[in-house]
Design a protein around this motif. Structure first.
Motif, short mmCIF file in Angstrom:
data_model
loop_
_atom_site.label_atom_id
_atom_site.label_comp_id
_atom_site.label_asym_id
_atom_site.label_seq_id
_atom_site.Cartn_x
_atom_site.Cartn_y
_atom_site.Cartn_z
N PRO A 283 0.82 -1.22 0.00
CA PRO A 283 0.00 0.00 0.00
C PRO A 283 0.85 1.26 0.00
N GLY A 284 0.38 2.26 -0.74
CA GLY A 284 1.05 3.57 -0.72
C GLY A 284 2.25 3.66 -1.63
N THR A 285 2.30 2.85 -2.70
CA THR A 285 3.49 2.85 -3.55
C THR A 285 3.21 3.45 -4.94
N GLY A 286 2.39 4.51 -4.95
CA GLY A 286 2.12 5.13 -6.25
C GLY A 286 2.41 6.62 -6.27
N LYS A 287 3.21 7.10 -5.33
CA LYS A 287 3.32 8.55 -5.19
C LYS A 287 4.39 9.18 -6.08
N SER A 288 4.15 10.44 -6.40
CA SER A 288 5.15 11.26 -7.08
C SER A 288 5.44 12.46 -6.17
N PHE B 42 -8.96 12.29 -8.61
CA PHE B 42 -7.75 13.12 -8.46
C PHE B 42 -7.19 13.10 -7.04
N LYS B 43 -5.86 13.15 -6.97
CA LYS B 43 -5.14 13.53 -5.76
C LYS B 43 -4.38 14.81 -6.09
N GLN B 44 -3.96 15.54 -5.07
CA GLN B 44 -3.39 16.84 -5.31
C GLN B 44 -1.94 17.00 -4.83
N PRO C 66 -13.44 0.14 -3.74
CA PRO C 66 -12.01 0.28 -3.44
C PRO C 66 -11.55 1.70 -3.75
N ASP C 67 -11.13 2.43 -2.74
CA ASP C 67 -10.78 3.84 -2.93
C ASP C 67 -9.28 4.08 -2.81
N GLY C 68 -8.50 3.20 -3.39
CA GLY C 68 -7.05 3.42 -3.42
C GLY C 68 -6.71 4.46 -4.47
N CYS C 69 -5.75 5.35 -4.16
CA CYS C 69 -5.37 6.34 -5.17
C CYS C 69 -4.30 5.80 -6.10
N HIS C 70 -3.86 4.55 -5.86
CA HIS C 70 -3.17 3.80 -6.92
C HIS C 70 -3.80 2.41 -6.94
N GLY D 228 -4.42 -1.13 -6.35
CA GLY D 228 -3.84 -2.11 -5.44
C GLY D 228 -3.60 -1.61 -4.03
N CYS D 229 -3.84 -0.33 -3.73
CA CYS D 229 -3.58 0.13 -2.36
C CYS D 229 -4.65 -0.42 -1.43
N MET D 230 -4.20 -1.28 -0.53
CA MET D 230 -5.13 -1.96 0.36
C MET D 230 -5.66 -1.01 1.44
N LEU D 231 -4.93 0.04 1.75
CA LEU D 231 -5.43 0.94 2.81
C LEU D 231 -6.57 1.82 2.28
N SER D 232 -6.52 2.09 1.00
CA SER D 232 -7.71 2.54 0.27
C SER D 232 -8.48 3.66 0.97
N CYS D 233 -7.81 4.78 1.20
CA CYS D 233 -8.42 5.81 2.04
C CYS D 233 -8.89 7.03 1.25
N SER D 234 -8.78 6.98 -0.09
CA SER D 234 -9.12 8.18 -0.88
C SER D 234 -10.61 8.16 -1.22
N HIS D 235 -11.41 8.55 -0.25
CA HIS D 235 -12.85 8.41 -0.42
C HIS D 235 -13.44 9.56 -1.20
N LEU E 17 6.60 6.98 -2.15
CA LEU E 17 5.70 6.30 -1.21
C LEU E 17 4.77 7.27 -0.49
N CYS E 18 3.68 6.68 0.00
CA CYS E 18 2.72 7.40 0.84
C CYS E 18 3.05 7.08 2.29
N LYS E 19 2.93 8.08 3.14
CA LYS E 19 3.26 7.89 4.55
C LYS E 19 2.18 7.14 5.33
N LEU E 20 0.95 7.23 4.89
CA LEU E 20 -0.15 6.74 5.73
C LEU E 20 -0.01 5.25 6.11
N PRO E 21 0.38 4.35 5.21
CA PRO E 21 0.49 2.95 5.63
C PRO E 21 1.61 2.69 6.64
S1 SF4 Z 1 -3.03 5.08 1.89
FE1 SF4 Z 1 -4.59 6.41 1.00
S2 SF4 Z 1 -3.46 8.22 0.24
FE2 SF4 Z 1 -1.96 6.61 0.65
S3 SF4 Z 1 -1.69 5.61 -1.33
FE3 SF4 Z 1 -3.28 4.46 -0.25
S4 SF4 Z 1 -5.20 5.38 -0.88
FE4 SF4 Z 1 -3.58 6.79 -1.46
#
Ligand code: SF4
Lengths: 67, 725
Positions: free
Chosen positions: B99-104, B222-224, B331-335, B337-344, B552-556
């Motif tokens: 989770p969280g491996t789609g960031k720029s 979108f993410k910002q 499934p609200d992952g912003c990439h 496969g993100c299992m934490l899926s928090c981008s509602h 990476l995303c910090k949240l996971p």
């Molecule tokens: S944890 Fe949330 S913000 Fe981070 S990559 Fe997954 S869906 Fe996106």
């Protein structure tokens, strides 16, 4: 008196539970680790486990370094 | 608003430049080249990534800083053609199974701070850019007309196209371009788009939207890359959008050295999320807005421009409300496969104002920051108002944090008579006036009226109000929530000295992603001494930097925790997750990696960025002070609202009996005490980081980190000479 985290004072009352302390201090964060006199208390016991006057209570909020 | 058909938009496109390149597989997480585009002369080039670049700068933010350092002069302004806008991914970006491996990370010279800004963002642009063959995209120069850059990673073709007809509203543009460049519905998942919005043309805090295609909703999401004016620079270069296309990108596309290690880490965390998220933060059901009620309970939710930390109506915009509004079960992952899926998101939202009045739209969000900053801090406790503001900020390309903070500042100026209806062009900026806030935002996006003023940010407004209305500069400096020119994000720090430093020392300005130490400091009382605080302000900012070097995303990392985390020796670091990250690095690159290695890689980049600030005329002690509103009570009302707390501190910490003292006198004593402690904190942090008392990395520090390049040493030596140390 109960001292929490060496910082917050909560008036002790007979029968007081860990849950009462959390309510008193409005500690609503879901990820907490709680110890009484150094012993970690499992979450399942927070509603029933009583504290004694003067106990050293630690309520650690498990989050740091970046939200 | 009538929408122009995609065929008509496309027909109007004119090719201005085309470039073909060789498609090559990614090797162990690196594409091993970056893409350079100059919009002034339409140059398109590839640049090799050297082993030295990887060793010192790792990737992501590190690569971007290095590219920018070499591209600009010491005095380049944000709107000079040589300023660059850089989008970089990172060696772990695109793993997808973790989770969280789609960031720029987006890096540029900021219109707000005149310093380097780095802004971390989700969506599928990062993975697809790498799959297309590039570790970073570097855009310099300015086009003389509106353009779209298209990177086709399937054919190895880059085009710059004139795009005259598209209206730069992110939700329309994202949808139109996804449709334009996809071959069919199934192909839409292979397209990712970067756009700003109309507002970014008029504001210093324009942001960038990064898309992914939501397969279930059949909608572009979108993410910002929100902070510091990335979108402003983008529109100044006359870029309307960037489109990246890559088909068939999977977890294997990175060609990892030891895929079994990546599998092991992914399985471990995904199992943990499935079993524990519902008992912990419920990221999968509500995401970051779970914090609104919690921050309110701890007196940390900013209300009325940070005057207060709680409000009786906060429950109206808290977790349970958002849970009801968010569409559940998708499934609200912003990439992918993100299992934490928090981008509602909130589906079927009816807009009641602005150019899209009457439209039914999907709102991405809100995140905690939007609920706090567009809500509580403005005295707004209506979730629909927060959603409407959230939608328009996004589609206008406006940073919700800077807008919320700038608006709060303007509203307090209104409260205190510095502004009035005449000065706001008729807007009644009373706290909680939803219509006035919405109208300000719409004006901002049209580049007119009082909205245009709010769109320039807090620092600019302070100067304008002093010069134009004779406002007291000291008072405005106390209540204007900015450091280095960047607006604060939404936490009350008055009772956490460590977090005051976490915000004010941060290289880019006060953004919480560098350090969030409030609970450790204020509630847990775990870092009581200056040395403890300094250690935390060393470790956590370095740790947090690490995510942006890798994509990476910090949240996971810590919004989910292993069941036995509490029993680990350093539970705040979440040791099992740190171990996962070591496995990911080793799994990708093949190089055995320890937690200390991770911190070292961050320290290099972090200190390099500090030197970059020095090169830009900042980066010293004098630039690391917060406004007093972040430290203590500025006004009598603030003091009185927490009198018991402050009086107790006077007595117990300072040894002054508050009895018989006026509130003003007590405030003065408290202020002196708190600022003295802040200075002691700076001393301790600088020492821990290997910096001088003026906050300058020593030559020894540069050597230890192997960033003692001649140019870097030149900048530091000059700064040391100027400060006489
Ligand atoms: S944890 Fe949330 S913000 Fe981070 S990559 Fe997954 S869906 Fe996106």
């Amino acid at each position: 008196m109960i001292r929490v985290n060496d910082k917050f004072d909560v008036e002790w009352k007979p029968g007081m539970t860990i849950r009462d302390i959390l309510n008193e201090l409005k500690f609503t964060f879901p990820m907490l680790v709680i110890s009484v006199n150094g012993e970690i208390i499992p979450k399942e016991e927070w509603d029933t486990r009583q504290v004694q006057d003067g106990d050293d209570v630690k309520v650690l909020h498990m989050i740091a370094g970046g939200r | 608003m009538s929408v122009i058909p995609v065929e008509v938009l496309k027909k109007a496109h004119r090719k201005l430049a085309e470039y073909h390149y060789e498609l090559r597989p990614v090797e162990r997480g690196y594409a091993n080249r970056t893409l350079y585009i100059n919009l002034s002369d339409m140059t398109i080039e590839e640049k090799p990534v050297t082993e030295e670049m990887k060793r010192i700068f790792t990737g992501g933010r590190g690569f971007a800083l290095w590219l920018l350092w070499n591209a600009v002069k010491d005095d380049t302004r944000w709107n000079d053609p040589e300023n660059e806008l850089i989008i970089a991914n990172g060696p772990l970006c695109g793993i997808l199974s973790y989770p969280g491996t789609g960031k720029s990370t987006v890096v540029t010279i900021s219109p707000l701070t005149n310093l380097v800004i780095d802004s971390n963002v989700g969506g599928m642009v990062g993975p697809y850019l790498k799959g297309a063959g590039f570790d970073a995209l570097e855009i310099q120069g300015k086009a003389d007309r509106d353009v779209i850059i298209v990177i086709d990673g399937d054919t190895g073709t880059i085009t710059i196209e004139e795009a005259p007809l598209e209206e730069p509203y992110a939700h329309l543009l994202g949808r139109a371009l996804t449709e334009m460049y996809a071959k069919n519905e199934a192909d839409k998942r292979n397209i990712a788009v970067v756009t700003a919005g109309h507002g970014a043309e008029f504001s210093r805090y324009g942001m960038l939207n990064f898309s992914w295609y939501d397969l279930r909703r059949k909608e572009v999401r979108f993410k910002q890359a929100a902070r510091g004016g990335t979108g402003t620079v983008f529109r100044d270069k006359r870029i309307k959008a960037i489109v990246v296309r890559k088909s068939g990108f999977t977890a294997k596309s990175n060609n990892p050295a030891k895929p079994e290690l990546i599998r092991k880490a992914s399985q471990r965390i995904n199992k943990e999320i499935v079993e524990l998220d519902d008992k912990q933060n419920q990221m999968r059901k509500v995401g970051t807005p779970y914090l609104v009620g919690i921050m309110n309970d701890y007196d940390l939710l900013p209300v009325y421009n940070w005057q207060y930390g709680m409000h009786e109506d906060a429950h109206k915009i808290s977790k349970i409300v958002w849970m009801g509004l968010f569409t559940q079960g998708v499934p609200d992952g912003c990439h992918y496969g993100c299992m934490l899926s928090c981008s509602h998101g909130v589906d079927h939202f009816h807009l009641r104002t602005g150019p899209f009045k009457g439209d039914v739209v999907l709102v991405d969000g809100p995140e905690y920051e939007n609920a706090a900053g567009l809500g509580a801090n403005l005295g707004i406790f209506d979730p629909n108002a927060v959603l409407e503001l959230n939608f328009y900020c996004d589609t206008y390309g406006i940073d919700t944090i800077s807008f919320g903070t700038s608006m709060a500042f303007a509203m307090e100026c209104y409260q205190r008579g510095i502004l009035n209806r005449e000065r706001t062009g008729g807007l009644d900026l009373t706290w909680g006036n939803i219509d006035a806030v919405l109208e300000t935002l719409h004006q901002l996006a049209r580049g007119e009226g009082f909205g245009l003023i709010v769109g320039q940010g807090v620092r600019w407004m302070k100067q304008f109000f002093v010069e134009t209305y004779g406002a007291d500069p000291d008072f405005l400096n106390d209540i204007g929530m900015e450091v280095k020119g960047l607006e604060f994000s939404f936490y009350v720090t008055k009772e956490s000295l460590a977090q005051q430093g976490g915000y004010a020392i941060a290289n880019k300005g006060p953004q919480h992603d560098e350090a969030w130490l409030i609970f450790m400091d204020m509630v847990n009382n775990q870092i009581p001494t200056f040395e403890d605080k300094a250690e935390a302000l060393h470790y956590f900012p370095m740790w947090r930097t690490w995510f942006s070097l890798h994509g990476l995303c910090k949240l996971p990392w810590n919004d989910i925790e292993p069941a036995d985390n509490a029993f680990q020796p350093e539970p705040h670091k979440v040791p099992e997750h740190v171990e996962n990250y070591c496995w990911l690095v080793e799994g990708m690159t093949g190089v055995p990696t320890t937690p200390d290695d991770l911190i070292l890689s961050s320290e290099r980049v972090y200190n390099f960025q500090r030197v970059f600030n020095l090169r830009r005329g900042s980066g010293r002690r004098e630039h690391d002070y917060p406004p007093y509103r972040a430290v203590g009570p500025v006004t009598v009302e603030e003091y009185e609202s927490r009198r018991e707390r402050y009086d107790k501190q006077l007595k117990e910490e300072i040894g002054v009996d508050p009895e018989g003292l006026s509130t003003e006198e007590k405030m003065r004593i408290l202020r002196e005490h708190r600022m003295k402690r802040y200075d002691q904190l700076l001393d301790a942090v600088y020492e821990r980081r290997g910096w001088t008392k003026d906050g300058i990395p020593t030559l020894e520090t540069l050597r230890r980190l192997e960033i003692d390049f001649p140019d870097v040493v030149r900048v530091v030596k000059k700064a040391l000479e100027e400060t006489g140390r």
